[in-house]
Motif scaffolding. Structure first.
Motif, PDB file in Angstrom:
ATOM      1  N   ARG A  77       0.834  -1.207   0.000  1.00 56.55           N
ATOM      2  CA  ARG A  77       0.000   0.000   0.000  1.00 56.55           C
ATOM      3  C   ARG A  77       0.864   1.250   0.000  1.00 56.55           C
ATOM      4  N   ARG A  78       2.014   1.171   0.592  1.00 59.01           N
ATOM      5  CA  ARG A  78       2.888   2.336   0.710  1.00 59.01           C
ATOM      6  C   ARG A  78       3.750   2.548  -0.540  1.00 59.01           C
ATOM      7  N   HIS A  79       4.396   1.484  -1.038  1.00 56.22           N
ATOM      8  CA  HIS A  79       5.355   1.662  -2.135  1.00 56.22           C
ATOM      9  C   HIS A  79       4.900   1.103  -3.479  1.00 56.22           C
ATOM     10  N   ARG A  80       3.834   0.325  -3.518  1.00 55.38           N
ATOM     11  CA  ARG A  80       3.226  -0.213  -4.746  1.00 55.38           C
ATOM     12  C   ARG A  80       4.164  -1.109  -5.559  1.00 55.38           C
ATOM     13  N   ALA A  81       5.184  -1.674  -4.925  1.00 55.47           N
ATOM     14  CA  ALA A  81       6.105  -2.577  -5.622  1.00 55.47           C
ATOM     15  C   ALA A  81       5.770  -4.019  -5.252  1.00 55.47           C
ATOM     16  N   PRO A  82       5.560  -4.891  -6.227  1.00 57.08           N
ATOM     17  CA  PRO A  82       5.178  -6.274  -5.923  1.00 57.08           C
ATOM     18  C   PRO A  82       6.348  -7.183  -5.524  1.00 57.08           C
ATOM     19  N   THR A  83       7.581  -6.779  -5.787  1.00 63.66           N
ATOM     20  CA  THR A  83       8.735  -7.646  -5.549  1.00 63.66           C
ATOM     21  C   THR A  83       8.821  -8.180  -4.118  1.00 63.66           C
ATOM     22  N   PRO A  84       8.709  -7.337  -3.085  1.00 64.86           N
ATOM     23  CA  PRO A  84       8.801  -7.884  -1.717  1.00 64.86           C
ATOM     24  C   PRO A  84       7.730  -8.938  -1.430  1.00 64.86           C
ATOM     25  N   ALA A  85       6.513  -8.678  -1.866  1.00 63.67           N
ATOM     26  CA  ALA A  85       5.422  -9.623  -1.620  1.00 63.67           C
ATOM     27  C   ALA A  85       5.641 -10.922  -2.395  1.00 63.67           C
ATOM     28  N   LEU A  86       6.197 -10.841  -3.592  1.00 66.36           N
ATOM     29  CA  LEU A  86       6.479 -12.057  -4.370  1.00 66.36           C
ATOM     30  C   LEU A  86       7.561 -12.901  -3.697  1.00 66.36           C
ATOM     31  N   LEU A  87       8.627 -12.243  -3.233  1.00 66.96           N
ATOM     32  CA  LEU A  87       9.674 -12.965  -2.506  1.00 66.96           C
ATOM     33  C   LEU A  87       9.101 -13.606  -1.242  1.00 66.96           C
ATOM     34  N   GLY A  88       8.385 -12.804  -0.465  1.00 66.20           N
ATOM     35  CA  GLY A  88       7.818 -13.292   0.784  1.00 66.20           C
ATOM     36  C   GLY A  88       6.797 -14.391   0.572  1.00 66.20           C
ATOM     37  N   SER A  89       5.953 -14.242  -0.428  1.00 66.10           N
ATOM     38  CA  SER A  89       4.936 -15.255  -0.712  1.00 66.10           C
ATOM     39  C   SER A  89       5.579 -16.583  -1.107  1.00 66.10           C
ATOM     40  N   THR A  90       6.640 -16.516  -1.884  1.00 71.93           N
ATOM     41  CA  THR A  90       7.365 -17.733  -2.257  1.00 71.93           C
ATOM     42  C   THR A  90       7.937 -18.404  -1.012  1.00 71.93           C
ATOM     43  N   GLY A  91       8.478 -17.586  -0.108  1.00 72.67           N
ATOM     44  CA  GLY A  91       8.992 -18.124   1.151  1.00 72.67           C
ATOM     45  C   GLY A  91       7.912 -18.770   1.992  1.00 72.67           C
ATOM     46  N   VAL A  92       6.749 -18.120   2.079  1.00 72.75           N
ATOM     47  CA  VAL A  92       5.629 -18.674   2.848  1.00 72.75           C
ATOM     48  C   VAL A  92       5.174 -19.996   2.244  1.00 72.75           C
ATOM     49  N   VAL A  93       5.097 -20.062   0.913  1.00 75.89           N
ATOM     50  CA  VAL A  93       4.696 -21.307   0.251  1.00 75.89           C
ATOM     51  C   VAL A  93       5.680 -22.428   0.599  1.00 75.89           C
ATOM     52  N   CYS A  94       6.966 -22.133   0.596  1.00 76.35           N
ATOM     53  CA  CYS A  94       7.971 -23.145   0.955  1.00 76.35           C
ATOM     54  C   CYS A  94       7.791 -23.613   2.398  1.00 76.35           C
ATOM     55  N   ILE A  95       7.589 -22.666   3.309  1.00 71.14           N
ATOM     56  CA  ILE A  95       7.425 -23.010   4.722  1.00 71.14           C
ATOM     57  C   ILE A  95       6.196 -23.881   4.930  1.00 71.14           C
ATOM     58  N   VAL A  96       5.101 -23.507   4.319  1.00 74.74           N
ATOM     59  CA  VAL A  96       3.857 -24.281   4.471  1.00 74.74           C
ATOM     60  C   VAL A  96       3.977 -25.632   3.757  1.00 74.74           C
ATOM     61  N   ALA A  97       4.594 -25.649   2.587  1.00 76.48           N
ATOM     62  CA  ALA A  97       4.744 -26.910   1.846  1.00 76.48           C
ATOM     63  C   ALA A  97       5.600 -27.910   2.617  1.00 76.48           C
ATOM     64  N   ALA A  98       6.584 -27.423   3.361  1.00 77.28           N
ATOM     65  CA  ALA A  98       7.446 -28.316   4.134  1.00 77.28           C
ATOM     66  C   ALA A  98       6.690 -29.030   5.253  1.00 77.28           C
ATOM     67  N   LEU A  99       5.506 -28.551   5.583  1.00 69.59           N
ATOM     68  CA  LEU A  99       4.686 -29.209   6.601  1.00 69.59           C
ATOM     69  C   LEU A  99       3.975 -30.452   6.064  1.00 69.59           C
ATOM     70  N   LEU A 100       3.927 -30.605   4.758  1.00 66.61           N
ATOM     71  CA  LEU A 100       3.235 -31.746   4.164  1.00 66.61           C
ATOM     72  C   LEU A 100       3.955 -33.047   4.526  1.00 66.61           C
ATOM     73  N   PRO A 101       3.208 -34.097   4.799  1.00 69.90           N
ATOM     74  CA  PRO A 101       3.812 -35.324   5.331  1.00 69.90           C
ATOM     75  C   PRO A 101       4.707 -36.103   4.364  1.00 69.90           C
ATOM     76  N   GLN A 102       4.610 -35.882   3.070  1.00 65.46           N
ATOM     77  CA  GLN A 102       5.399 -36.682   2.138  1.00 65.46           C
ATOM     78  C   GLN A 102       6.867 -36.270   2.077  1.00 65.46           C
ATOM     79  N   TRP A 103       7.251 -35.190   2.720  1.00 65.66           N
ATOM     80  CA  TRP A 103       8.632 -34.715   2.697  1.00 65.66           C
ATOM     81  C   TRP A 103       9.483 -35.543   3.664  1.00 65.66           C
ATOM     82  N   SER A 104      10.701 -35.841   3.257  1.00 65.22           N
ATOM     83  CA  SER A 104      11.652 -36.433   4.199  1.00 65.22           C
ATOM     84  C   SER A 104      12.097 -35.325   5.148  1.00 65.22           C
ATOM     85  N   GLU A 105      12.690 -35.699   6.261  1.00 66.96           N
ATOM     86  CA  GLU A 105      13.103 -34.691   7.243  1.00 66.96           C
ATOM     87  C   GLU A 105      14.133 -33.732   6.660  1.00 66.96           C
TER      88      GLU A 105
END
Length: 135
Positions: A77-105
């Protein structure tokens, strides 16, 4: 006559708090992912403790996801640049995906660590872009 620095607007202070909380949660997640293997090697009795449990990872994700979403929304809302949100969203997807049971430790640890690094990078870019507008 003493000139005091201008106090930042309330919205900026709130945004800084949210961003600080979000980046702190991301750093905590990264520290946990990097330090846990060392702790487990040094102290085998901690293997079944809360820090190694699935509950910790779910609780961490439950804190990280909304904090990141709010921080990136306020930043966008402040800077109107999508780059930070894209980086962060990719990170969040990785963190949440790692919770899935099919992953090895080891795969889950690598995915979570990469996700945390992306999330932290997104927060840093978001923070710098917001500061560039203020300053």
């Amino acid at each position: 006559m003493c000139a005091l620095p201008a106090r930042p607007p309330r919205r900026q202070t709130t945004t800084d708090f949210v961003e600080g909380t979000a980046v702190s949660a991301s750093l905590l997640c990264l520290a946990h992912c990097l330090a846990l293997p060392l702790l487990l090697l040094a102290l085998p009795t901690l293997a079944d403790a809360f820090v190694a449990s699935e509950a910790f990872h779910i609780a961490a994700a439950a804190l990280v996801v909304p904090a990141a979403a709010l921080a990136f929304f306020l930043g966008y809302r402040r800077h109107r640049a999508p780059t930070p949100a894209l980086l962060g969203s990719t990170g969040v997807v990785c963190i949440v995906a790692a919770l899935l049971p099919q992953w090895s430790e080891s795969a889950a640890t690598i995915t979570t660590t990469a996700g945390s690094a992306l999330l932290i990078g997104g927060h840093v870019v978001n923070w710098r872009m917001r500061q560039a507008i203020v300053g």
